[in-house]
Write an enzyme that holds these catalytic residues in place. Structure first.
Site, short mmCIF file in Angstrom:
data_model
loop_
_atom_site.label_atom_id
_atom_site.label_comp_id
_atom_site.label_asym_id
_atom_site.label_seq_id
_atom_site.Cartn_x
_atom_site.Cartn_y
_atom_site.Cartn_z
N LYS A 99 0.86 -1.20 0.00
CA LYS A 99 0.00 0.00 0.00
C LYS A 99 0.89 1.25 0.00
O LYS A 99 0.65 2.18 -0.76
CB LYS A 99 -0.88 0.00 1.25
CG LYS A 99 -1.53 1.33 1.58
CD LYS A 99 -2.42 1.28 2.79
CE LYS A 99 -1.70 1.48 4.08
NZ LYS A 99 -1.32 2.83 4.45
N ASN A 100 1.92 1.23 0.84
CA ASN A 100 2.73 2.45 1.03
C ASN A 100 3.75 2.69 -0.07
O ASN A 100 4.41 3.73 -0.09
CB ASN A 100 3.38 2.43 2.41
CG ASN A 100 2.34 2.60 3.51
OD1 ASN A 100 1.18 2.89 3.23
ND2 ASN A 100 2.75 2.39 4.75
N ARG B 36 -4.38 10.64 4.51
CA ARG B 36 -3.24 11.56 4.61
C ARG B 36 -2.39 11.48 3.35
O ARG B 36 -1.88 12.49 2.86
CB ARG B 36 -2.39 11.20 5.82
CG ARG B 36 -1.10 12.01 5.88
CD ARG B 36 -0.27 11.67 7.07
NE ARG B 36 1.04 12.30 6.99
CZ ARG B 36 1.28 13.56 7.33
NH1 ARG B 36 0.30 14.33 7.74
NH2 ARG B 36 2.49 14.07 7.24
N CYS C 239 -4.78 12.10 12.65
CA CYS C 239 -5.56 10.87 12.83
C CYS C 239 -5.19 10.30 14.18
O CYS C 239 -4.44 10.90 14.94
CB CYS C 239 -5.26 9.90 11.70
SG CYS C 239 -3.61 9.32 11.74
N ARG D 287 0.38 14.64 12.65
CA ARG D 287 0.81 14.46 11.25
C ARG D 287 1.03 15.81 10.53
O ARG D 287 0.37 16.11 9.55
CB ARG D 287 -0.19 13.61 10.49
CG ARG D 287 -0.65 12.36 11.21
CD ARG D 287 0.43 11.32 11.44
NE ARG D 287 0.84 10.63 10.23
CZ ARG D 287 0.19 9.60 9.67
NH1 ARG D 287 -0.93 9.20 10.22
NH2 ARG D 287 0.65 9.02 8.58
N PRO D 288 1.88 16.68 11.02
CA PRO D 288 2.09 17.98 10.38
C PRO D 288 2.74 17.83 8.99
O PRO D 288 3.13 16.73 8.60
CB PRO D 288 3.03 18.69 11.34
CG PRO D 288 3.71 17.63 12.09
CD PRO D 288 2.75 16.49 12.17
N ASP E 9 5.07 20.39 7.98
CA ASP E 9 6.09 21.45 7.95
C ASP E 9 7.34 21.07 7.15
O ASP E 9 7.91 21.90 6.42
CB ASP E 9 6.47 21.84 9.38
CG ASP E 9 6.92 20.65 10.22
OD1 ASP E 9 6.25 19.60 10.17
OD2 ASP E 9 7.97 20.74 10.89
N ASP F 120 4.99 0.67 11.99
CA ASP F 120 3.75 0.04 11.51
C ASP F 120 3.62 -1.41 11.97
O ASP F 120 2.59 -2.03 11.73
CB ASP F 120 3.70 0.08 9.98
CG ASP F 120 3.50 1.50 9.49
OD1 ASP F 120 3.65 1.73 8.27
OD2 ASP F 120 3.24 2.39 10.31
N ARG G 11 -8.77 -0.24 5.08
CA ARG G 11 -7.89 0.72 4.42
C ARG G 11 -6.59 0.05 3.99
O ARG G 11 -5.98 0.44 2.99
CB ARG G 11 -7.54 1.87 5.38
CG ARG G 11 -8.69 2.78 5.71
CD ARG G 11 -8.20 3.97 6.48
NE ARG G 11 -7.02 4.53 5.84
CZ ARG G 11 -6.17 5.35 6.44
NH1 ARG G 11 -6.37 5.71 7.69
NH2 ARG G 11 -5.13 5.83 5.79
C1 EPZ Z 1 4.37 6.98 6.24
O1 EPZ Z 1 3.59 8.01 6.81
C2 EPZ Z 1 3.46 5.76 6.16
N1 EPZ Z 1 2.31 6.05 5.31
C3 EPZ Z 1 2.99 5.39 7.57
O2 EPZ Z 1 2.22 4.19 7.46
C4 EPZ Z 1 4.22 5.10 8.42
O3 EPZ Z 1 3.82 4.81 9.74
C5 EPZ Z 1 5.15 6.32 8.42
O4 EPZ Z 1 5.49 6.67 7.07
C6 EPZ Z 1 6.45 6.07 9.18
O5 EPZ Z 1 7.11 4.98 8.64
C7 EPZ Z 1 2.47 5.98 3.96
O6 EPZ Z 1 3.54 5.70 3.45
C8 EPZ Z 1 1.25 6.26 3.13
P1 EPZ Z 1 6.44 10.38 8.31
P2 EPZ Z 1 4.14 9.54 6.82
O7 EPZ Z 1 6.30 11.66 7.54
O8 EPZ Z 1 4.89 9.80 5.56
C9 EPZ Z 1 6.53 13.68 11.69
C10 EPZ Z 1 0.35 2.82 7.77
O9 EPZ Z 1 -0.08 2.27 8.79
N2 EPZ Z 1 6.47 14.68 10.61
O10 EPZ Z 1 7.66 9.55 8.11
O11 EPZ Z 1 3.02 10.42 7.17
C11 EPZ Z 1 5.23 12.88 11.81
O12 EPZ Z 1 4.29 13.59 12.60
C12 EPZ Z 1 0.82 4.26 7.84
O13 EPZ Z 1 0.46 2.26 6.65
C13 EPZ Z 1 6.63 16.02 10.93
O14 EPZ Z 1 6.82 16.39 12.09
O15 EPZ Z 1 5.16 9.46 8.04
C14 EPZ Z 1 5.69 11.62 12.49
O16 EPZ Z 1 5.77 11.83 13.88
C15 EPZ Z 1 0.60 4.86 9.21
N3 EPZ Z 1 6.55 16.95 9.94
C16 EPZ Z 1 7.11 11.42 11.92
O17 EPZ Z 1 7.49 12.68 11.35
C17 EPZ Z 1 6.34 16.59 8.62
O18 EPZ Z 1 6.29 17.49 7.75
C18 EPZ Z 1 7.21 10.38 10.82
O19 EPZ Z 1 6.23 10.71 9.86
C19 EPZ Z 1 6.18 15.22 8.32
C20 EPZ Z 1 6.26 14.28 9.32
#
Ligand code: EPZ
Length: 419
Positions: free
Chosen positions: A22-23, A92, A116, A121-122, A124, A304, A395
């Protein structure tokens, strides 16, 4: 609303075939709009998140045909550059359309994704990367608005190795003149798959999978055909299920390299793991040992898989400690596991688990992986567990109850009369 009824105590036996990731599929679907040529994607799982991304692409003007696990995407008639709130709130990952739209069209307006269950999930880090490349990003009520303004390849340092930000900025840099260096990039396998897909369309990207990715700007991208990599989280979910039910299961169509953190952890508990090219066998053990887990960016233990392992450790004698380093609120499954008799103490991002027996109960999925964890808990618990809010499960897992049934689980999906 449907519920799952799981009767515990059955050892899982046999083999299960793992679907495409999926990812990996979601960012690749977003990237497909960067070419006006036809894109054929194989091994795309049939999931609610995929359907939402299809609807998002169609809302922009793309034409998509789905034939089982194959998508045929034609983005030659895209005429709209806004992703509406109705879609962005559903998923997202629709925010990944921002980088693709900015890259190809120099403009995008994407509703902020809802936070969620697992955290705020910011965006920035995504926004800072876009701005560094020369896109003007403004904050409209509920929307991020982006416009190209002297876009050029630049050096970009990510504050944290965000998976989505790495993917989004990579896409926004594909046509940026000159060279872009993305430092402190996330190293997840899904990012490597996105790089490989983009390069097959004519992009020039090197280094995905390492912490510095180089993108040399090109003029256009052509259509292509691509098969999405196997889903390492779905594979890990079935591996843990085999271990906790003391079963004997071959998990087929996997990429062993991507499963190393889960293979290592299950080995620490005492499960027996055998690997062959493209497949892994998990044989349960009579006695398991407690172990500790720290979720980390790849190649560390995946966040995950945290909930699924917690279910297993709740039934493993001794004290286990889980530290959730990625998301600030990814213990929503704890309260549901406690309803089943789990002994878990939470201190901030630390969960202290005293392993014992679980009893079936009525529980509710709070998010996708929590839902999977509750199935696993039900498989190992005494008696019947009833799981609601299957919309979360749908999902990210295709026909999961049928696939567990095929392995010998006593699990049925029932439609309940909405009260
Ligand atoms: C991806 O989400 C995956 N989703 C998530 O899988 C997975 O848990 C996550 O990566 C971490 O491996 C998809 O690929 C569609 P991140 P993503 O940006 O990209 C913070 C599932 O169950 N952050 O690596 O949203 C954020 O809040 C899902 O399949 C910022 O602070 O994850 C988090 O604490 C759930 N600012 C951390 O970084 C930003 O601009 C990691 O988030 C972006 C992220």
């Amino acid at each position: 609303m449907d519920i799952l009824r799981v009767m515990g105590g059955h050892r899982l036996k046999g083999s299960v075939n793992i679907n495409g990731s999926k990812n990996a599929a979601l960012p690749i679907m977003a990237a497909s709009l960067m070419s006006s040529g036809e894109v054929i994607l194989n091994d795309v799982p049939e999931l609610e998140d995929i359907s939402v991304m299809i609807r998002a692409l169609e809302s922009l003007g793309a034409h998509i045909k789905r034939e089982g696990h194959t998508l045929i995407i034609d983005s030659s008639h895209i005429h709209r550059f806004q992703v509406d709130e109705s879609i962005a709130r559903r998923m997202r990952a629709s925010n990944l359309l921002m980088g693709a739209l900015l890259g190809r069209f120099g403009q995008a307006r994407v509703a902020y994704p809802g936070g969620c269950a697992i955290g705020s999930r910011p965006m920035d880090i995504h926004i800072k990367g876009f701005q560094r490349l020369g896109y003007d990003i403004s904050d409209l009520p509920g929307y991020m608005d982006g416009r190209a303004n002297q876009v050029n390849g630049r050096e970009i340092m990510l504050d944290i190795p965000s998976v989505g930000a790495t993917e989004n900025i990579m896409m926004a840099a594909v046509f940026a003149p000159g060279q872009t260096l993305l430092r402190n990039a996330a190293r997840e396998p899904e990012i490597v798959d996105l790089q490989n897909f983009l390069n097959r369309m004519g992009a020039r990207i090197r280094g995905a999978g390492l912490d510095c990715i180089r993108i040399d700007g090109v003029k256009t991208l052509r259509g292509t055909e691509h098969s999405v990599i196997s889903d390492r989280i779905e594979a890990g979910t079935f591996m843990v299920a085999a271990a906790l039910t003391r079963g004997d299961v071959w998990v087929e169509n996997v990429i062993l390299e991507h499963l190393q953190p889960v293979i290592a952890k299950l080995g620490e508990t005492g499960a027996e793991i055998m690997t062959r090219p493209g497949r892994v066998r998990v044989i349960g053990n009579r006695n398991y040992s407690a172990t500790d887990i720290k979720t980390m960016p790849y190649p560390g233990f995946p966040t995950d898989m945290q909930a699924q392992m917690m279910s297993f450790l709740c039934m493993t004698p001794g004290t286990s400690v889980i530290v959730e380093n990625i998301f600030e609120n990814r213990f929503m499954h704890v309260q549901e596991l406690r309803r089943m008799g789990a002994e878990i103490k939470i201190e901030g991002r630390v969960a202290i688990i005293s392993g014992g027996k679980l009893k079936g109960a009525a529980v509710e999925a709070s998010d996708l992986r929590a839902g999977a964890a509750l199935i696993l808990a039900g498989l190992g618990a005494e008696g019947e567990t009833r799981i609601s809010r299957l919309d979360h499960l749908d999902r990210g897992y295709e026909r999961i109850h049928e696939r567990f049934q095929a392995l010998g689980a006593d699990i049925v999906r029932e439609r309940t009369v909405d009260n």
